[in-house]
Write an enzyme that holds these catalytic residues in place. Structure first.
Site, mmCIF file in Angstrom:
data_model
loop_
_atom_site.group_PDB
_atom_site.id
_atom_site.type_symbol
_atom_site.label_atom_id
_atom_site.label_comp_id
_atom_site.label_asym_id
_atom_site.label_seq_id
_atom_site.Cartn_x
_atom_site.Cartn_y
_atom_site.Cartn_z
ATOM 1 N N TYR A 102 0.848 -1.183 0.000
ATOM 2 C CA TYR A 102 0.000 0.000 0.000
ATOM 3 C C TYR A 102 0.887 1.239 0.000
ATOM 4 O O TYR A 102 2.043 1.175 -0.410
ATOM 5 C CB TYR A 102 -1.040 -0.064 1.151
ATOM 6 C CG TYR A 102 -2.211 0.759 0.744
ATOM 7 C CD1 TYR A 102 -3.002 0.377 -0.347
ATOM 8 C CD2 TYR A 102 -2.472 1.975 1.342
ATOM 9 C CE1 TYR A 102 -4.017 1.181 -0.807
ATOM 10 C CE2 TYR A 102 -3.489 2.777 0.886
ATOM 11 C CZ TYR A 102 -4.255 2.387 -0.194
ATOM 12 O OH TYR A 102 -5.246 3.192 -0.665
ATOM 13 N N ARG A 155 -7.625 10.204 -8.797
ATOM 14 C CA ARG A 155 -6.830 10.924 -7.797
ATOM 15 C C ARG A 155 -6.120 9.883 -6.940
ATOM 16 O O ARG A 155 -6.485 9.642 -5.810
ATOM 17 C CB ARG A 155 -7.763 11.799 -6.950
ATOM 18 C CG ARG A 155 -7.065 12.880 -6.191
ATOM 19 C CD ARG A 155 -7.570 12.958 -4.768
ATOM 20 N NE ARG A 155 -7.440 11.689 -4.070
ATOM 21 C CZ ARG A 155 -7.616 11.526 -2.776
ATOM 22 N NH1 ARG A 155 -7.968 12.528 -2.018
ATOM 23 N NH2 ARG A 155 -7.471 10.345 -2.187
ATOM 24 N N LYS A 173 -5.868 -2.251 -1.276
ATOM 25 C CA LYS A 173 -6.839 -2.099 -0.177
ATOM 26 C C LYS A 173 -7.471 -3.443 0.174
ATOM 27 O O LYS A 173 -7.684 -3.767 1.340
ATOM 28 C CB LYS A 173 -7.946 -1.117 -0.592
ATOM 29 C CG LYS A 173 -7.558 0.342 -0.328
ATOM 30 C CD LYS A 173 -8.123 0.831 0.999
ATOM 31 C CE LYS A 173 -7.322 1.946 1.611
ATOM 32 N NZ LYS A 173 -7.871 3.266 1.525
ATOM 33 N N GLU A 244 -13.032 4.610 -3.746
ATOM 34 C CA GLU A 244 -11.633 4.859 -3.398
ATOM 35 C C GLU A 244 -10.967 5.779 -4.419
ATOM 36 O O GLU A 244 -11.060 5.540 -5.619
ATOM 37 C CB GLU A 244 -10.923 3.482 -3.392
ATOM 38 C CG GLU A 244 -9.515 3.496 -2.910
ATOM 39 C CD GLU A 244 -9.391 3.775 -1.418
ATOM 40 O OE1 GLU A 244 -10.293 3.409 -0.651
ATOM 41 O OE2 GLU A 244 -8.395 4.387 -1.048
ATOM 42 N N ASP A 245 -10.318 6.818 -3.933
ATOM 43 C CA ASP A 245 -9.496 7.693 -4.763
ATOM 44 C C ASP A 245 -10.227 8.308 -5.958
ATOM 45 O O ASP A 245 -9.722 8.307 -7.092
ATOM 46 C CB ASP A 245 -8.215 6.959 -5.203
ATOM 47 C CG ASP A 245 -7.193 6.914 -4.062
ATOM 48 O OD1 ASP A 245 -7.502 7.455 -2.981
ATOM 49 O OD2 ASP A 245 -6.105 6.375 -4.244
ATOM 50 N N ASP A 267 -13.667 5.591 1.627
ATOM 51 C CA ASP A 267 -12.624 5.509 2.665
ATOM 52 C C ASP A 267 -11.850 6.807 2.816
ATOM 53 O O ASP A 267 -11.445 7.156 3.929
ATOM 54 C CB ASP A 267 -11.666 4.361 2.360
ATOM 55 C CG ASP A 267 -10.729 4.133 3.537
ATOM 56 O OD1 ASP A 267 -11.236 3.939 4.652
ATOM 57 O OD2 ASP A 267 -9.499 4.195 3.349
#
Ligand code: NAD
Length: 553
Positions: A102, A155, A173, A244-245, A267
């Protein structure tokens, strides 16, 4: 793969198909009996390895790699070859290997994805095929899926738009869901929705593996995302979806759109909120303060900042304040200074609720002087923004300032632990976003805490899976944060650590899962009935990375 009480697993695969199935493969550890029964003779080296020997070999190979990206490639290759061994290795070396699978190394891996790609993992949903998403989703071979992590690659960590190469983030993740909370590997699904890429360097890279066009925007963008969410939700209606992101302009509206309709959360917003709230609750055990009395200044007003503030508001509401009173206890600064209704620019929607009706102020120092905060939180990606002036000014008004410098990586941190201790004469509670080595100040060693999201999201995922919750509420994150804060030992607090030892992560996740289930039961949003021995049930549902015995069918 069956449930964890099943010590013997009946399987139909034979020969090389069995060796090439990463969920079932035991590699050199297949026993003589299994080699006979499953037609493996001649396909493996003759020595039957013990699990310990395999772990020793994998550890040696891992440590022989002299670059982080080399270590990442090695671990992912193992992941693709033998999942049990991969997770056993990861769990034994969690602190050493998490920064590889990660952040930060996964970011580097995503940047180079088209160049280091070996084996496909997860699902790619290209915008041009949106009419077929419901058909495509059926290509996933596993009937049972419980946790899905979805990104649009827009992102990735602090690295910006990496398009389809962002798939590395859901993969990482989900590895943490399995390692930390024992979600079954076969029940996880990483997904990237490929809506194009605005990163010119990758667009021009002939080895980039995503769709080569600029990002789709506006209504069309939301249609593509919706087609994918609907397809996933129709096939696995009870699965958890983690966003996510996504860039802020999409992250907040997507969460708003789906959070009441299906089991989902973001998250970057809620997970971050939960983990930072936990750190604050643990800090209050040191400063002896009450959550509702805190005055909190944020440097940065992006998804992390608003996610954290929303979660603290949820906590303040649970404890004593109304929502409006709670929101008045926050001051946000973005790149233009204090976020106010008076400064004359159009505020992004997520900032509006926290905008103050007061005169604009430009600098953090001015705000610290006027607000006299008890807590400052840095999520601005501005290295050194918590300067000596700022920290000393804060210390003038509070005995023990709480300073969370959360920007990642370490080089972006708003201040270092050494600076925080020096500028407050050792009277500070400090936490960071990236790990720092313990520091020495006036002869005492301090091991500062890292507000790592992996303390929270795996346990939340396990909890909602066990009780079969229909949605995820802020109360669940508040309960998770309280549980995490209470798991910080007195010894940790003495050393200045406001988070528990990461090596206890399985125990932590189990307790968080229990607290999340309790909220779901009390709010009447769980499909399953509450069992008597909830903690035992939660633990029994956790995947353990050990080989099962196989029987032929
Ligand atoms: P983001 O891009 O959404 O937000 C960044 C914010 O900083 C924006 O509001 C921007 O206006 C503001 N900003 C930029 N320059 C500034 C300046 N000079 N002064 C004041 N504000 C300024 O990013 P994000 O997702 O909110 O993440 C922010 C940081 O927090 C990142 O470094 C991220 O790695 C870190 N983070 C840490 C954790 C954790 O510790 N668990 C979790 C999430 C994010």
């Amino acid at each position: 793969m069956g449930n964890c009480e099943q010590k013997v697993l009946q399987i139909s695969k034979r020969g090389i198909d069995l060796v090439r199935d990463p969920i079932l493969n035991k590699g050199t550890a297949f026993s003589e009996k299994e080699r006979e029964e499953f037609n493996l003779h001649g396909l493996l080296p003759p020595h039957v390895s013990t699990f310990e020997e395999q772990i020793q070999r994998a550890t040696e190979n891992y440590r022989r790699k002299d670059t982080d990206i080399g270590k990442y490639i090695f671990l992912e290759a193992l992941h693709d070859r033998n999942e049990i061994l991969y997770y056993a290795l990861l769990l034994r070396n969690l602190e050493e290997m998490t920064p590889i699978i990660y952040t930060p190394t996964v970011g580097l891996a995503c940047q180079q994805y088209g160049h280091i790609f070996r084996q496909t993992r997860g699902m790619y949903m290209p915008a041009k095929a949106k009419e077929n998403f419901k058909k495509i989703i059926n290509n996933w071979p596993e009937e049972k899926v419980n946790v899905i992590v979805i990104t649009d690659g827009s992102r990735i960590l602090g690295l910006g738009d990496l398009g389809a190469s962002g798939i590395g983030i859901p993969i990482g993740k989900l590895s943490l869901y399995v390692a930390c909370a024992g979600i079954y590997p076969s029940e996880t699904l990483p997904v990237v929705i490929d809506v194009g890429i605005d990163n010119e360097k990758l667009l021009k890279d002939s080895l980039y593996l995503g769709e080569k066009h600029h990002r789709i925007t506006g209504e069309e963008y939301y249609d593509v995302i919706d087609e994918c969410i609907v397809a996933v939700h129709e096939r696995w209606p009870k699965a958890l979806i983690q966003f996510e992101d996504f860039t802020n302009n999409h992250a907040f509206p997507l969460l708003k759109k789906y959070r009441e309709k299906l089991l989902c959360f973001n998250d970057d917003i809620q997970g971050t909120g939960g983990v930072v709230l936990a750190g604050i609750l643990a800090s209050l055990r040191i400063t002896k303060g009450k959550l509702c009395d805190q005055r909190i200044v944020f440097l940065g007003a992006g998804s992390a900042a608003v996610g954290i503030a929303d979660m603290i508001v949820a906590g303040m509401i649970e404890e004593c304040l109304s929502e409006q009173e709670a929101r008045r206890r926050f001051w946000f600064l973005d790149s233009k200074g204090l976020v106010t209704t008076t400064r004359g620019d159009k505020l992004a929607e997520h900032k509006i609720l926290y905008a103050r009706d007061e005169k604009p102020q430009k600098t953090l120092l001015e705000v610290i002087k006027s607000v006299k905060p008890t807590i400052i939180i840095g999520v601005s990606k501005q290295q050194g923004a918590f300067s000596e002036d700022v920290v000393r000014e804060m210390k003038k008004h509070v005995d023990i300032p709480v300073i969370f410098a959360l920007s990642n990586p370490t080089s972006k941190s708003e201040c270092t632990p050494t600076q925080a201790y020096e500028w407050t004469d050792g009277n500070v509670v400090y936490a960071s976003g990236s790990p720092f080595e313990p520091i020495k100040y006036k002869g005492k060693t301090y091991a500062t805490g890292q507000g790592n999201n992996m303390y929270i999201f795996p346990g939340v995922g396990l909890g909602v899976n066990v009780c079969k919750a229909t949605k995820i509420t802020d109360s669940m994150f508040y309960a998770a944060a309280k549980t995490l804060a209470n798991l910080v030992s007195k010894e940790d607090l003495k050393k200045g650590r406001v988070y528990p030892d990461l090596n206890d992560i399985r125990k932590i996740s189990a307790h968080i899962a229990v607290s999340v289930c309790e909220v779901a039961y009390s709010e009447g949003i769980a499909w399953e009935k509450r069992p008597e021995n909830l903690l035992e049930v939660v633990k029994s549902k956790m995947f353990q990375p050990v080989y099962l015995q196989y029987e032929a069918v």
